[in-house]
Design a protein around this motif. Structure first.
Motif, PDB file in Angstrom:
ATOM      1  N   UNK A   5     -11.339  37.142 -21.152  1.00 38.22           N
ATOM      2  CA  UNK A   5     -12.411  37.504 -21.578  1.00 38.22           C
ATOM      3  C   UNK A   5     -12.560  38.035 -23.196  1.00 38.22           C
ATOM      4  N   UNK A   6     -13.111  37.225 -23.747  1.00 40.40           N
ATOM      5  CA  UNK A   6     -12.780  37.603 -25.269  1.00 40.40           C
ATOM      6  C   UNK A   6     -14.143  36.925 -26.161  1.00 40.40           C
ATOM      7  N   UNK A   7     -14.398  37.449 -27.305  1.00 42.85           N
ATOM      8  CA  UNK A   7     -15.422  37.455 -28.127  1.00 42.85           C
ATOM      9  C   UNK A   7     -14.728  36.519 -29.505  1.00 42.85           C
ATOM     10  N   UNK A   8     -15.244  35.571 -29.989  1.00 45.35           N
ATOM     11  CA  UNK A   8     -14.774  34.673 -30.895  1.00 45.35           C
ATOM     12  C   UNK A   8     -15.773  34.349 -32.154  1.00 45.35           C
ATOM     13  N   UNK A   9     -15.416  34.239 -33.213  1.00 46.52           N
ATOM     14  CA  UNK A   9     -15.974  33.825 -34.271  1.00 46.52           C
ATOM     15  C   UNK A   9     -15.772  32.251 -34.463  1.00 46.52           C
ATOM     16  N   UNK A  61     -11.069  28.992 -34.622  1.00 43.85           N
ATOM     17  CA  UNK A  61     -11.589  30.072 -33.973  1.00 43.85           C
ATOM     18  C   UNK A  61     -11.064  31.479 -34.411  1.00 43.85           C
ATOM     19  N   UNK A  62     -11.758  32.509 -34.339  1.00 45.31           N
ATOM     20  CA  UNK A  62     -11.130  33.875 -34.902  1.00 45.31           C
ATOM     21  C   UNK A  62     -11.600  34.878 -33.735  1.00 45.31           C
ATOM     22  N   UNK A  63     -10.639  35.495 -33.053  1.00 47.95           N
ATOM     23  CA  UNK A  63     -10.947  36.295 -32.227  1.00 47.95           C
ATOM     24  C   UNK A  63     -11.221  37.764 -32.611  1.00 47.95           C
TER      25      UNK A  63
END
Length: 357
Positions: free
Chosen positions: A162-166, A173-175
């Motif tokens: 579970x993670x949010x990336x830009x 992809x930047x976590x």
């Protein structure tokens, strides 16, 4: 980078408990390098999509057993690849590149796929492309939503991650936030087990929740104000299990457990946190497009809440189709194809990794 305009890419996925393989055809004429601006010009044909599930193997254990998973991959990988090649109507010699999951995942499972892909690469004398499984989940949304804008916010929500990336481009992809303990999918499976439901627990919880009262129990939401884009679901899982035990202990254990209400209240707690944190990131970074991917992204309540809240805050929320939310070879082939056409390949001496690198 190859000068050919049409490329046949095979994608092999063995990161956990699905052995999957897909063949896609990518035509990049007149594109020389794939970027976030011109990716919509790619013409992609899905030629095959084969998945061998291991759910019957692991259901008796209430979760994935790594040793059994890797053994099943050894058994399944040759027939799955043969079926994918046959369904695509091509020969192995027609392939331009081989894409394979390299990280993250179960090491013993990843090794099976990578070893097979390396052998195929050597025998056919074509490039090997190691693919980040998480990035592939997020990238495949661009296959179905061709006008997806970059940068966008990407939420990966699955059994193990579970993670949010830009997502700045198909290759960048930047976590910005991730779970500190259980992933959302793990929490679903553990709560389902506590409720006496079979593995995998996510679909069973969701089915019960549709008939339950989401406000029957006020389970905790972990907002983690110091790190607003991180997640923690272990406290929620513990609260649900304690509630089940407390109800069970009343009257000598003869009390009825309200399965539907517990499932609905638990699901609401998970979804609230996922939705609010992801949309907060979109507002914070002034980004309008959001992608939600991974196995849990198939959850109908999660989808409905994301779309509802997205409209309220002016964000467009997109999902891969449900088949492409679960682990599959299409996502590996698609991202691997983009990497290949941008000159990114993997050496035969490179390893697999349990964590993202």
């Amino acid at each position: 980078m190859s000068s050919r305009k049409s490329h046949l890419i095979i994608g092999i996925e063995t990161s956990c408990d699905e052995t999957a393989c897909s063949v896609i055809e990518i035509n990049n004429d007149p594109i020389e390098e794939i970027t976030s601006q011109n990716i919509v010009e790619l013409r992609v044909n899905l030629l095959s999509d084969i998945i061998a599930s291991q759910i019957p193997v692991h259901s008796d254990y209430g979760g994935v057993v790594p040793e059994l998973a890797s053994r099943m991959h050894v058994t399944n990988i040759v027939p799955v690849v043969k079926e994918a090649i046959g369904e695509a109507g091509i020969c192995l010699k027609d392939l331009s590149a081989i894409a394979v999951s390299q990280c993250p995942g179960l090491l013993s499972s990843l090794v099976v796929g990578m070893s097979f892909a390396k052998a195929l690469s050597v025998s056919l004398a074509i490039p090997l492309v190691g693919v980040n499984h998480i990035y592939a989940h997020l990238c495949v949304a661009g296959l179905e939503h061709r006008r997806l804008k970059y940068p966008h916010v990407g939420l990966i929500v699955s059994g193990g991650h579970t993670g949010i990336y830009i997502v700045e481009s198909p290759l960048s992809y930047r976590l910005i936030g991730q779970t500190r303990d259980d992933a959302a999918g793990e929490a679903f499976d553990k709560v389902a087990k506590a409720l006496g439901l079979p593995y995998p627990g996510g679909p069973k919880i969701s089915a019960l929740a549709t008939e339950g009262n989401r406000e029957a129990f006020r389970f905790p939401r972990s907002w983690m104000r110091d790190t607003p884009y991180d997640f923690s679901f272990s406290g929620l899982k513990t609260a649900v299990i304690q509630t089940i035990r407390r109800i069970s202990s009343r009257g000598g254990g003869g009390c009825h457990i309200p399965l539907k209400d517990i499932a609905a209240s638990f699901e609401a707690s998970v979804v609230d946190v996922l939705v609010e944190k992801t949309l907060k990131a979109a507002l914070q970074y002034n980004i309008k497009d959001v992608v939600v991917a991974g196995g849990v992204a198939s959850n109908s309540y999660l989808r409905a809440q994301f779309i509802k809240r997205g409209k309220e805050v002016g964000a467009s929320v997109l999902f891969p189709s449900q088949r492409l939310c679960t682990d599959n070879g299409v996502m590996i082939a698609f991202l691997g194809g983009i990497m290949f056409m941008n000159g990114i390949t993997t050496g035969l001496d490179e390893d697999v990794y349990s964590r993202a690198v």
